[in-house]
Write a protein that holds these residues in place. Structure first.
Motif, mmCIF file in Angstrom:
data_model
loop_
_atom_site.group_PDB
_atom_site.id
_atom_site.type_symbol
_atom_site.label_atom_id
_atom_site.label_comp_id
_atom_site.label_asym_id
_atom_site.label_seq_id
_atom_site.Cartn_x
_atom_site.Cartn_y
_atom_site.Cartn_z
ATOM 1 N N ARG A 190 0.835 -1.202 0.000
ATOM 2 C CA ARG A 190 0.000 0.000 0.000
ATOM 3 C C ARG A 190 0.875 1.259 0.000
ATOM 4 O O ARG A 190 2.010 1.243 0.471
ATOM 5 N N THR A 191 0.338 2.337 -0.500
ATOM 6 C CA THR A 191 1.056 3.609 -0.520
ATOM 7 C C THR A 191 0.442 4.547 0.513
ATOM 8 O O THR A 191 -0.500 4.182 1.234
ATOM 9 N N ASP A 192 0.960 5.760 0.580
ATOM 10 C CA ASP A 192 0.420 6.740 1.518
ATOM 11 C C ASP A 192 -0.854 7.379 0.984
ATOM 12 O O ASP A 192 -1.507 8.148 1.689
ATOM 13 N N GLU A 193 -1.175 7.109 -0.272
ATOM 14 C CA GLU A 193 -2.416 7.627 -0.847
ATOM 15 C C GLU A 193 -3.541 6.629 -0.592
ATOM 16 O O GLU A 193 -3.396 5.448 -0.858
ATOM 17 N N TRP A 194 -4.654 7.139 -0.083
ATOM 18 C CA TRP A 194 -5.761 6.255 0.249
ATOM 19 C C TRP A 194 -7.079 6.999 0.072
ATOM 20 O O TRP A 194 -7.113 8.233 0.027
ATOM 21 N N TYR B 55 -7.323 -3.860 1.032
ATOM 22 C CA TYR B 55 -6.066 -4.529 0.718
ATOM 23 C C TYR B 55 -6.049 -5.921 1.347
ATOM 24 O O TYR B 55 -6.431 -6.089 2.510
ATOM 25 N N TRP B 56 -5.595 -6.894 0.594
ATOM 26 C CA TRP B 56 -5.412 -8.245 1.117
ATOM 27 C C TRP B 56 -4.139 -8.316 1.947
ATOM 28 O O TRP B 56 -3.108 -7.765 1.564
ATOM 29 N N CYS B 57 -4.221 -8.996 3.067
ATOM 30 C CA CYS B 57 -3.051 -9.201 3.928
ATOM 31 C C CYS B 57 -2.830 -10.709 4.070
ATOM 32 O O CYS B 57 -3.623 -11.406 4.706
ATOM 33 N N VAL B 58 -1.771 -11.196 3.443
ATOM 34 C CA VAL B 58 -1.489 -12.637 3.402
ATOM 35 C C VAL B 58 -0.089 -12.892 3.948
ATOM 36 O O VAL B 58 0.881 -12.304 3.469
ATOM 37 N N GLY B 59 0.003 -13.744 4.935
ATOM 38 C CA GLY B 59 1.306 -14.103 5.468
ATOM 39 C C GLY B 59 1.731 -15.480 4.991
ATOM 40 O O GLY B 59 1.054 -16.112 4.180
ATOM 41 N N GLY B 60 2.858 -15.915 5.488
ATOM 42 C CA GLY B 60 3.258 -17.293 5.254
ATOM 43 C C GLY B 60 2.629 -18.173 6.325
ATOM 44 O O GLY B 60 1.518 -17.928 6.778
ATOM 45 N N ILE B 61 3.338 -19.177 6.743
ATOM 46 C CA ILE B 61 2.831 -20.063 7.801
ATOM 47 C C ILE B 61 2.981 -19.377 9.149
ATOM 48 O O ILE B 61 4.048 -18.871 9.487
ATOM 49 N N ASP B 62 1.899 -19.332 9.916
ATOM 50 C CA ASP B 62 1.974 -18.829 11.283
ATOM 51 C C ASP B 62 2.242 -20.018 12.194
ATOM 52 O O ASP B 62 1.418 -20.935 12.298
ATOM 53 N N GLY B 63 3.404 -20.000 12.818
ATOM 54 C CA GLY B 63 3.834 -21.133 13.645
ATOM 55 C C GLY B 63 4.889 -21.956 12.937
ATOM 56 O O GLY B 63 4.794 -23.192 12.894
ATOM 57 N N VAL B 64 5.918 -21.292 12.393
ATOM 58 C CA VAL B 64 6.906 -22.010 11.582
ATOM 59 C C VAL B 64 7.720 -23.014 12.394
ATOM 60 O O VAL B 64 8.143 -24.044 11.864
ATOM 61 N N ILE B 65 7.941 -22.726 13.666
ATOM 62 C CA ILE B 65 8.683 -23.694 14.490
ATOM 63 C C ILE B 65 7.848 -24.947 14.685
ATOM 64 O O ILE B 65 8.326 -26.074 14.531
ATOM 65 N N ASN B 66 6.569 -24.772 15.011
ATOM 66 C CA ASN B 66 5.671 -25.929 15.125
ATOM 67 C C ASN B 66 5.641 -26.709 13.812
ATOM 68 O O ASN B 66 5.710 -27.939 13.792
ATOM 69 N N TYR B 67 5.537 -25.970 12.715
ATOM 70 C CA TYR B 67 5.464 -26.592 11.391
ATOM 71 C C TYR B 67 6.730 -27.390 11.091
ATOM 72 O O TYR B 67 6.654 -28.554 10.668
ATOM 73 N N SER B 68 7.884 -26.793 11.326
ATOM 74 C CA SER B 68 9.132 -27.459 10.975
ATOM 75 C C SER B 68 9.443 -28.633 11.888
ATOM 76 O O SER B 68 10.219 -29.518 11.524
ATOM 77 N N ARG B 69 8.818 -28.656 13.065
ATOM 78 C CA ARG B 69 9.020 -29.760 14.012
ATOM 79 C C ARG B 69 7.861 -30.765 13.987
ATOM 80 O O ARG B 69 7.709 -31.573 14.906
ATOM 81 N N ASN B 70 7.059 -30.703 12.925
ATOM 82 C CA ASN B 70 5.984 -31.673 12.700
ATOM 83 C C ASN B 70 4.900 -31.672 13.774
ATOM 84 O O ASN B 70 4.283 -32.706 14.048
ATOM 85 N N MET B 71 4.669 -30.494 14.375
ATOM 86 C CA MET B 71 3.533 -30.351 15.275
ATOM 87 C C MET B 71 2.296 -29.962 14.457
ATOM 88 O O MET B 71 2.406 -29.512 13.320
ATOM 89 N N ALA B 72 1.127 -30.119 15.048
ATOM 90 C CA ALA B 72 -0.119 -29.857 14.322
ATOM 91 C C ALA B 72 -0.569 -28.402 14.422
ATOM 92 O O ALA B 72 -1.392 -27.952 13.623
ATOM 93 N N GLU B 73 -0.042 -27.646 15.382
ATOM 94 C CA GLU B 73 -0.541 -26.289 15.643
ATOM 95 C C GLU B 73 0.201 -25.257 14.787
ATOM 96 O O GLU B 73 1.162 -24.626 15.233
ATOM 97 N N TRP B 74 -0.242 -25.092 13.574
ATOM 98 C CA TRP B 74 0.233 -24.034 12.675
ATOM 99 C C TRP B 74 -0.915 -23.681 11.746
ATOM 100 O O TRP B 74 -1.833 -24.485 11.573
ATOM 101 N N THR B 75 -0.883 -22.488 11.200
ATOM 102 C CA THR B 75 -2.030 -22.039 10.426
ATOM 103 C C THR B 75 -1.643 -21.290 9.156
ATOM 104 O O THR B 75 -0.517 -20.818 9.005
ATOM 105 N N VAL B 76 -2.633 -21.204 8.276
ATOM 106 C CA VAL B 76 -2.605 -20.344 7.105
ATOM 107 C C VAL B 76 -3.590 -19.216 7.393
ATOM 108 O O VAL B 76 -4.729 -19.481 7.795
ATOM 109 N N THR B 77 -3.166 -17.958 7.238
ATOM 110 C CA THR B 77 -4.026 -16.831 7.618
ATOM 111 C C THR B 77 -4.208 -15.849 6.461
ATOM 112 O O THR B 77 -3.277 -15.596 5.693
ATOM 113 N N ILE B 78 -5.412 -15.302 6.373
ATOM 114 C CA ILE B 78 -5.741 -14.296 5.352
ATOM 115 C C ILE B 78 -6.654 -13.255 5.998
ATOM 116 O O ILE B 78 -7.623 -13.609 6.681
ATOM 117 N N SER B 79 -6.341 -11.980 5.785
ATOM 118 C CA SER B 79 -7.237 -10.926 6.253
ATOM 119 C C SER B 79 -7.433 -9.888 5.154
ATOM 120 O O SER B 79 -6.688 -9.851 4.171
#
Length: 296
Positions: free
Chosen positions: A74-78, A84-108
């Motif tokens: 986004r710019t300073d003009e509004w 605007y879509w806000c998309v991250g990567g994996i939330d909980g990357v340590i859990n994900y990389s250690r094969n735990m179940a508690e990680w998410t995909v998030t979109i706002s």
């Protein structure tokens, strides 16, 4: 005519589910932890699925409605109503990389109001390994969807009615940065024995949603960074629409362009919890930049 927020949230949840399948397949494949920066505890460095995931999601979102683009671009003009879509990567990357179940995909989805403040108005949190999805849109309430042996179960959610810190269940989060982690643990030490139980599972998006659905009575974490905005903003909509409360530790509105000490509660125990948050020593000077968009 553009579709309503409720229908938009449902479509977004399908995209999150498709993205989650790809990420879950990757998680189940053997991985070499030496390529991750485990010494610095920055597991996101070297986790290639992260960038691929966010790009996959955003590409799919543009087929529904690109709006004004990505939140980070986004710019300073509004103008009022800009989204605007806000998309991250994996939330909980340590859990994900250690094969735990508690990680998410998030979109706002953020929207600018007439005062130039952008607020999240739609949130989807999908936990593929748990077969669990939370979704919410402004004015539409919050829904939890679970996959069961007899099909999909959809439920409207609300926070707990626990009214005292004594006997409550409180969750907390902490950074991989030592001083920031110590700040969280200092609070945990100060409230030990007050809640019936203190949980540390993560990630932030799932923890806030668990306050929204009454699993936890409260959640807190110091030093949440700008990189956490996709996860927090999506979960914030779920919590607000479930009638829970979200603020900084001192009660200020959440800033979407700076660091936050965050607390989410059922609205009943915040007055008892806040003194423990504010009276706990931070291991090093910590300045919260208050410039930026605030929660409405």
């Amino acid at each position: 005519m553009s579709m309503g927020l409720r229908d938009l949230a449902v479509q977004v949840s399908r995209i999150a589910a498709d993205a989650g399948k790809h990420a879950l397949n990757d998680q189940l494949m053997p991985k070499d932890l030496t390529v991750l920066s485990t010494a610095q505890r920055d597991y996101s460095n070297g986790l290639k699925v992260d960038d691929r995931l966010s790009q996959f999601i955003y590409n799919r979102l543009t087929y529904i409605d690109p709006f004004k683009g990505r939140w980070e671009d986004r710019t300073d003009e509004w103008a009022p109503g800009d989204r605007y879509w806000c998309v991250g990567g994996i939330d909980g990357v340590i859990n994900y990389s250690r094969n735990m179940a508690e990680w998410t995909v998030t979109i706002s989805l953020f929207e600018f109001n007439e005062f130039g403040s952008a607020q999240p108005i739609l949130g989807v949190i999908h936990a593929p390994a748990l077969n669990l999805t939370y979704l919410a849109a402004r004015g539409q309430g919050s829904i939890r969807m679970r996959q069961t042996p007899i099909g999909e179960k959809r439920e409207k959610i609300m926070p707990s009615t626990v009214s005292h810190l004594e006997g409550s269940v409180v969750s907390f989060g902490m950074s991989y940065i030592p001083q920031e982690a110590q700040h969280a643990l200092n609070v945990v030490g100060s409230i030990a024995g007050k809640p019936a139980d203190i949980k540390r599972i993560g990630p932030v998006s799932l923890d806030v949603c668990k306050v929204a659905d009454g699993t936890y009575d409260a959640y807190f974490e110091p030093h949440l960074h700008e990189r956490d905005v996709p996860a927090i903003s999506a979960a914030a909509v779920v919590l607000w629409e479930a009638q829970g409360q979200l603020s900084t530790w001192n009660g200020d509105l959440v800033h979407w362009r700076s660091e936050n000490d965050l607390v989410a509660t059922n609205g009943q125990i915040i007055d008892e919890l806040r003194p423990y948050l504010l009276d706990t020593h931070c291991p090093e000077p910590y300045h919260n930049n208050s410039n930026g968009d605030q929660q409405s």
